[in-house]
Design a protein around this motif. Sequence first.
Motif, PDB file in Angstrom:
ATOM      1  N   ARG A  71       0.947  -1.132   0.059  1.00 50.90           N
ATOM      2  CA  ARG A  71      -0.249  -0.081   0.103  1.00 50.90           C
ATOM      3  C   ARG A  71       0.903   1.351   0.045  1.00 50.90           C
ATOM      4  NH1 ARG A  71      -4.197   2.502  -1.900  1.00 50.90           N
ATOM      5  NH2 ARG A  71      -5.224   3.708  -0.444  1.00 50.90           N
ATOM      6  N   TYR A  90       5.422   3.442   1.583  1.00 54.58           N
ATOM      7  CA  TYR A  90       4.676   2.388   1.348  1.00 54.58           C
ATOM      8  C   TYR A  90       5.016   1.371   2.232  1.00 54.58           C
ATOM      9  CZ  TYR A  90       8.411   0.007  -1.475  1.00 54.58           C
ATOM     10  OH  TYR A  90       9.438  -0.417  -2.200  1.00 54.58           O
ATOM     11  N   GLU A  91       3.883   0.601   2.597  1.00 53.52           N
ATOM     12  CA  GLU A  91       4.004  -0.520   3.622  1.00 53.52           C
ATOM     13  C   GLU A  91       3.684  -1.974   3.147  1.00 53.52           C
ATOM     14  OE1 GLU A  91       2.632   2.397   7.594  1.00 53.52           O
ATOM     15  OE2 GLU A  91       1.286   1.140   6.506  1.00 53.52           O
ATOM     16  N   TRP A  92       4.317  -2.944   3.339  1.00 49.93           N
ATOM     17  CA  TRP A  92       4.373  -4.229   2.740  1.00 49.93           C
ATOM     18  C   TRP A  92       4.809  -5.272   3.880  1.00 49.93           C
ATOM     19  CZ3 TRP A  92       8.884  -6.881   1.770  1.00 49.93           C
ATOM     20  CH2 TRP A  92      10.088  -5.994   1.952  1.00 49.93           C
ATOM     21  N   HIS A  93       4.598  -6.519   3.781  1.00 53.56           N
ATOM     22  CA  HIS A  93       5.043  -7.529   4.621  1.00 53.56           C
ATOM     23  C   HIS A  93       5.707  -8.509   3.655  1.00 53.56           C
ATOM     24  CE1 HIS A  93       2.041 -10.568   3.950  1.00 53.56           C
ATOM     25  NE2 HIS A  93       1.040  -9.604   3.962  1.00 53.56           N
ATOM     26  N   TRP A  99       6.421  -6.968   8.660  1.00 50.95           N
ATOM     27  CA  TRP A  99       5.865  -5.605   8.051  1.00 50.95           C
ATOM     28  C   TRP A  99       7.130  -4.622   7.957  1.00 50.95           C
ATOM     29  CZ3 TRP A  99       1.577  -4.445   5.509  1.00 50.95           C
ATOM     30  CH2 TRP A  99       0.613  -5.436   5.497  1.00 50.95           C
ATOM     31  N   ARG A 101       8.135  -0.499   6.210  1.00 52.01           N
ATOM     32  CA  ARG A 101       7.757   0.803   5.828  1.00 52.01           C
ATOM     33  C   ARG A 101       8.776   1.381   5.088  1.00 52.01           C
ATOM     34  NH1 ARG A 101       6.271   3.723  10.149  1.00 52.01           N
ATOM     35  NH2 ARG A 101       4.317   3.030  10.020  1.00 52.01           N
ATOM     36  N   GLU A 130       3.181  -4.861  12.667  1.00 52.52           N
ATOM     37  CA  GLU A 130       1.961  -4.590  12.138  1.00 52.52           C
ATOM     38  C   GLU A 130       0.632  -3.464  12.725  1.00 52.52           C
ATOM     39  OE1 GLU A 130      -2.239  -4.935  10.694  1.00 52.52           O
ATOM     40  OE2 GLU A 130      -1.697  -5.260  12.697  1.00 52.52           O
ATOM     41  N   GLU A 132       1.759  -0.906  13.854  1.00 47.82           N
ATOM     42  CA  GLU A 132       2.501   0.374  13.596  1.00 47.82           C
ATOM     43  C   GLU A 132       2.044   0.912  12.316  1.00 47.82           C
ATOM     44  OE1 GLU A 132       6.625   0.997  15.583  1.00 47.82           O
ATOM     45  OE2 GLU A 132       6.548  -1.055  14.487  1.00 47.82           O
ATOM     46  N   ARG A 133       1.469   0.049  11.381  1.00 48.78           N
ATOM     47  CA  ARG A 133       1.029   0.395   9.960  1.00 48.78           C
ATOM     48  C   ARG A 133      -0.002   1.651   9.951  1.00 48.78           C
ATOM     49  NH1 ARG A 133      -2.114  -3.997   7.365  1.00 48.78           N
ATOM     50  NH2 ARG A 133      -1.875  -2.611   5.712  1.00 48.78           N
ATOM     51  N   ARG A 134       0.357   2.620   9.019  1.00 47.26           N
ATOM     52  CA  ARG A 134      -0.441   3.833   8.659  1.00 47.26           C
ATOM     53  C   ARG A 134      -1.072   3.884   7.520  1.00 47.26           C
ATOM     54  NH1 ARG A 134       4.491   7.321  10.487  1.00 47.26           N
ATOM     55  NH2 ARG A 134       5.300   7.217   8.523  1.00 47.26           N
ATOM     56  N   ARG A 136      -3.610   1.860   5.102  1.00 47.03           N
ATOM     57  CA  ARG A 136      -4.364   0.562   5.058  1.00 47.03           C
ATOM     58  C   ARG A 136      -5.379   0.617   3.942  1.00 47.03           C
ATOM     59  NH1 ARG A 136      -3.723  -2.774   9.735  1.00 47.03           N
ATOM     60  NH2 ARG A 136      -2.627  -1.549  11.384  1.00 47.03           N
TER      61      ARG A 136
END
Length: 136
Positions: A71, A90-93, A99, A101, A130, A132-134, A136
Amino acid sequence: MSVSLRPPFTLETARAKVQAAEDAWNSRDPERVARAYSEDSEWRNRTEFFRGREAIRNFLRGKWERELDYRLMKELWAFTENRISVRFEYEWHDAKGQWFRTHGNEHWEFNDEGLMRRRDMSANDIPIAESERRLR
């Protein structure tokens, strides 16, 4: 929107170009993303250098096989007549569930048709929980 996303850019068209890029990348569709680049587009992505739409498609396929649930957020940083600079996160795992950033910058140069003929990207990955994700 009825404005042209071709150079020379205005504040309105530069912002629209950045939003169009964000939307395309969030689709995680290599074909859709690659259409925004010229046939001979030159890329620097971190330590990788390559040229052309087919190389872009191949790169993106591999990227989204490794970077799961990707994302992205892009923000206009600066622009001139045929260039745009953005900052992004961007964030991903990964496959193990860790996860990340990713923070970075991109510098874009466009041809007269509005296709990106050059993309220079620098980024850093930071492991996050997870929770800490911003994005979504």
